[in-house]
Design a protein around this motif. Structure first.
Motif, PDB file in Angstrom:
ATOM      1  N   GLN A 187       0.824  -1.205   0.000  1.00 23.90           N
ATOM      2  CA  GLN A 187       0.000   0.000   0.000  1.00 23.90           C
ATOM      3  C   GLN A 187       0.861   1.259   0.000  1.00 23.90           C
ATOM      4  O   GLN A 187       0.548   2.243  -0.681  1.00 23.90           O
ATOM      5  N   LEU A 188       1.959   1.236   0.748  1.00 22.86           N
ATOM      6  CA  LEU A 188       2.879   2.378   0.755  1.00 22.86           C
ATOM      7  C   LEU A 188       3.444   2.624  -0.641  1.00 22.86           C
ATOM      8  O   LEU A 188       3.553   3.771  -1.094  1.00 22.86           O
ATOM      9  N   THR A 189       3.808   1.539  -1.313  1.00 23.35           N
ATOM     10  CA  THR A 189       4.372   1.653  -2.668  1.00 23.35           C
ATOM     11  C   THR A 189       3.356   2.251  -3.628  1.00 23.35           C
ATOM     12  O   THR A 189       3.687   3.130  -4.439  1.00 23.35           O
ATOM     13  N   ILE A 190       2.121   1.781  -3.534  1.00 24.67           N
ATOM     14  CA  ILE A 190       1.065   2.290  -4.417  1.00 24.67           C
ATOM     15  C   ILE A 190       0.792   3.764  -4.141  1.00 24.67           C
ATOM     16  O   ILE A 190       0.704   4.579  -5.068  1.00 24.67           O
ATOM     17  N   PHE A 191       0.650   4.125  -2.872  1.00 22.24           N
ATOM     18  CA  PHE A 191       0.371   5.524  -2.553  1.00 22.24           C
ATOM     19  C   PHE A 191       1.511   6.435  -3.001  1.00 22.24           C
ATOM     20  O   PHE A 191       1.275   7.523  -3.535  1.00 22.24           O
ATOM     21  N   LEU A 192       2.752   5.997  -2.812  1.00 19.65           N
ATOM     22  CA  LEU A 192       3.894   6.805  -3.231  1.00 19.65           C
ATOM     23  C   LEU A 192       3.875   7.030  -4.736  1.00 19.65           C
ATOM     24  O   LEU A 192       4.128   8.148  -5.211  1.00 19.65           O
ATOM     25  N   LYS A 193       3.542   6.001  -5.491  1.00 20.38           N
ATOM     26  CA  LYS A 193       3.502   6.140  -6.948  1.00 20.38           C
ATOM     27  C   LYS A 193       2.359   7.060  -7.377  1.00 20.38           C
ATOM     28  O   LYS A 193       2.519   7.887  -8.289  1.00 20.38           O
ATOM     29  N   VAL A 194       1.197   6.946  -6.723  1.00 24.55           N
ATOM     30  CA  VAL A 194       0.075   7.841  -7.018  1.00 24.55           C
ATOM     31  C   VAL A 194       0.458   9.283  -6.698  1.00 24.55           C
ATOM     32  O   VAL A 194       0.150  10.210  -7.450  1.00 24.55           O
ATOM     33  N   ALA A 195       1.149   9.484  -5.582  1.00 20.17           N
ATOM     34  CA  ALA A 195       1.573  10.827  -5.186  1.00 20.17           C
ATOM     35  C   ALA A 195       2.575  11.404  -6.189  1.00 20.17           C
ATOM     36  O   ALA A 195       2.551  12.602  -6.496  1.00 20.17           O
ATOM     37  N   GLU A 196       3.452  10.556  -6.717  1.00 22.81           N
ATOM     38  CA  GLU A 196       4.453  11.016  -7.689  1.00 22.81           C
ATOM     39  C   GLU A 196       3.804  11.411  -9.007  1.00 22.81           C
ATOM     40  O   GLU A 196       4.142  12.438  -9.599  1.00 22.81           O
ATOM     41  N   LEU A 197       2.862  10.584  -9.474  1.00 25.10           N
ATOM     42  CA  LEU A 197       2.281  10.782 -10.806  1.00 25.10           C
ATOM     43  C   LEU A 197       0.973  11.548 -10.796  1.00 25.10           C
ATOM     44  O   LEU A 197       0.485  11.965 -11.854  1.00 25.10           O
ATOM     45  N   LYS A 198       0.381  11.688  -9.595  1.00 28.98           N
ATOM     46  CA  LYS A 198      -0.904  12.402  -9.445  1.00 28.98           C
ATOM     47  C   LYS A 198      -1.968  11.837 -10.382  1.00 28.98           C
ATOM     48  O   LYS A 198      -2.767  12.574 -10.958  1.00 28.98           O
ATOM     49  N   SER A 199      -1.942  10.534 -10.508  1.00 31.54           N
ATOM     50  CA  SER A 199      -2.905   9.862 -11.388  1.00 31.54           C
ATOM     51  C   SER A 199      -2.962   8.385 -11.041  1.00 31.54           C
ATOM     52  O   SER A 199      -1.915   7.724 -10.999  1.00 31.54           O
ATOM     53  N   ILE A 200      -4.175   7.876 -10.808  1.00 35.24           N
ATOM     54  CA  ILE A 200      -4.345   6.452 -10.537  1.00 35.24           C
ATOM     55  C   ILE A 200      -4.053   5.641 -11.799  1.00 35.24           C
ATOM     56  O   ILE A 200      -3.423   4.578 -11.736  1.00 35.24           O
ATOM     57  N   THR A 201      -4.483   6.156 -12.937  1.00 36.09           N
ATOM     58  CA  THR A 201      -4.259   5.452 -14.207  1.00 36.09           C
ATOM     59  C   THR A 201      -2.767   5.299 -14.501  1.00 36.09           C
ATOM     60  O   THR A 201      -2.286   4.208 -14.813  1.00 36.09           O
TER      61      THR A 201
ATOM     62  N   GLU B  36      -0.332   1.860 -14.545  1.00 40.38           N
ATOM     63  CA  GLU B  36       0.510   1.491 -15.686  1.00 40.38           C
ATOM     64  C   GLU B  36       1.964   1.321 -15.245  1.00 40.38           C
ATOM     65  O   GLU B  36       2.638   0.377 -15.652  1.00 40.38           O
ATOM     66  N   SER B  37       2.442   2.255 -14.417  1.00 42.65           N
ATOM     67  CA  SER B  37       3.828   2.204 -13.966  1.00 42.65           C
ATOM     68  C   SER B  37       4.099   0.981 -13.105  1.00 42.65           C
ATOM     69  O   SER B  37       5.185   0.389 -13.181  1.00 42.65           O
ATOM     70  N   LEU B  38       3.105   0.582 -12.288  1.00 45.81           N
ATOM     71  CA  LEU B  38       3.276  -0.554 -11.381  1.00 45.81           C
ATOM     72  C   LEU B  38       2.846  -1.877 -11.999  1.00 45.81           C
ATOM     73  O   LEU B  38       2.939  -2.929 -11.358  1.00 45.81           O
ATOM     74  N   HIS B  39       2.344  -1.821 -13.239  1.00 51.30           N
ATOM     75  CA  HIS B  39       1.870  -3.013 -13.946  1.00 51.30           C
ATOM     76  C   HIS B  39       0.742  -3.705 -13.168  1.00 51.30           C
ATOM     77  O   HIS B  39       0.708  -4.931 -13.033  1.00 51.30           O
ATOM     78  N   LEU B  40      -0.174  -2.866 -12.657  1.00 53.12           N
ATOM     79  CA  LEU B  40      -1.359  -3.356 -11.953  1.00 53.12           C
ATOM     80  C   LEU B  40      -2.594  -2.828 -12.655  1.00 53.12           C
ATOM     81  O   LEU B  40      -2.526  -1.866 -13.426  1.00 53.12           O
ATOM     82  N   THR B  41      -3.733  -3.461 -12.402  1.00 50.56           N
ATOM     83  CA  THR B  41      -4.971  -2.945 -12.973  1.00 50.56           C
ATOM     84  C   THR B  41      -5.382  -1.689 -12.216  1.00 50.56           C
ATOM     85  O   THR B  41      -5.054  -1.512 -11.028  1.00 50.56           O
ATOM     86  N   GLN B  42      -6.140  -0.834 -12.885  1.00 47.26           N
ATOM     87  CA  GLN B  42      -6.602   0.392 -12.238  1.00 47.26           C
ATOM     88  C   GLN B  42      -7.498   0.101 -11.024  1.00 47.26           C
ATOM     89  O   GLN B  42      -7.336   0.741  -9.979  1.00 47.26           O
TER      90      GLN B  42
END
Length: 309
Positions: free
Chosen positions: A7-21, A25-31
């Motif tokens: 969850q920390l990894t996902i939130f950090l990536k969302v915070a970096e990209l400011k986009s769930i989509t 894509e960056s984490l190779h997970l479904t939206q």
């Protein structure tokens, strides 16, 4: 609180990209998977971490503090893993690169054997346009950047990897009268451009300006793949890197239109800041390139070096 490293990894990536989509894509997970984990993480805090205004996602001030803490935690976890591998005598660490979008056809081949030989090294490679690549290098966010135009304002070191050639390309169904001047080729056909900040676009605009062409119709797209698909459909013509259209030329879906002054020849260079203190993994990668570069070019890109339009 019972949040997970995932969850920390996902939130950090969302915070970096400011986009769930973009994060998915960056984490190779479904939206949906990212959205569920983000909600589960946010539900553990009494203060919102994100907010949506219109259709844009923003990180709150509290969310930015949590993101900074999450990054520290994740880095510590990486450090534990790397120290474990180091004690076992394995090269370990993270290799971080930022690569111009056309470089995605090149860079993986210069990485594959190194990553196989060093399973303790993790790879983080961001593919974007030239402006963003140079910014990430300047901000010391990456070890290396792959560019075809060297930044003038930064003190850098470089390794030249291979040649990059740009040709005028159209759909195989495009028809031009025999003897059509290059001026009319550019002025009569809709031209498809990359976005501002792209090195390919800069090269294309420089060629057009140098030859004093006026463009009748301009179409702008934000990736090399999007430009390729637009040219394939017959939407227009473009100046494109040879490396990205091999299969389309082989299948005769695209064709190179001979134009005096083309191809434009540049080189892909792997660059790093002169002041950068490179990690053991980064230094090992440079050593690998110095030894293996010519072999990789001969095995993987001989067709580029010998291409004749």
């Amino acid at each position: 609180m019972n949040y997970t490293l995932h969850q920390l990894t996902i939130f950090l990536k969302v915070a970096e990209l400011k986009s769930i989509t973009k994060a998915s894509e960056s984490l190779h997970l479904t939206q949906p998977a990212v959205s569920i984990q983000l909600k589960n993480f946010q539900d553990q805090f009494p203060i919102p971490l994100t907010e949506v205004v219109g259709r844009q996602l923003f990180i709150t001030d509290f969310g930015l503090e949590i993101a900074a803490a999450a990054e520290k935690i994740i880095n510590e976890v990486y450090a534990i893993n790397y120290k474990t591998l180091a004690y076992k005598g394995q090269l370990s660490g993270r290799l971080k690169l930022s690569v111009v979008s056309t470089g995605k056809y090149v860079m993986p081949y210069f990485l594959a054997d190194f990553m196989k030989q060093n399973p303790g090294v993790d790879l983080n490679m961001d593919v974007t346009n030239k402006t963003t690549v140079v910014e990430s290098l300047e901000l010391n966010e990456v070890d290396f950047a792959l560019v075809s135009v060297l930044p003038k304002k930064l003190k850098i070191e470089k390794i030249e990897l291979m040649q990059n050639q740009l040709y005028f390309v159209g759909s195989s169904h495009s028809t031009f009268k025999k003897g059509t001047s290059k001026k009319k080729l550019f002025e009569n056909a809709p031209l498809i451009y990359r976005e501002q900040g792209s090195a390919t676009r800069n090269a294309m605009e420089l060629f057009i300006s140098k030859n004093k062409f006026s463009v009748r119709k301009k179409i702008e797209l934000t990736s090399n793949e999007a430009v390729k698909q637009a040219v394939l459909s017959g939407l227009g013509c473009s100046i494109m890197p040879l490396i990205g259209i091999r299969n389309e030329l082989k299948n005769e879906d695209l064709k190179i239109i001979p134009v005096k002054g083309l191809p434009i020849s540049t080189s892909w260079n792997l660059i790093w800041l002169t002041s950068k203190k490179l990690s053991p993994a980064a230094l090992a990668y440079l050593e690998f390139l110095n030894v293996e570069k010519e072999r990789i070019i001969a095995q993987q890109f001989d067709w580029v070096q010998n291409f004749k339009s």
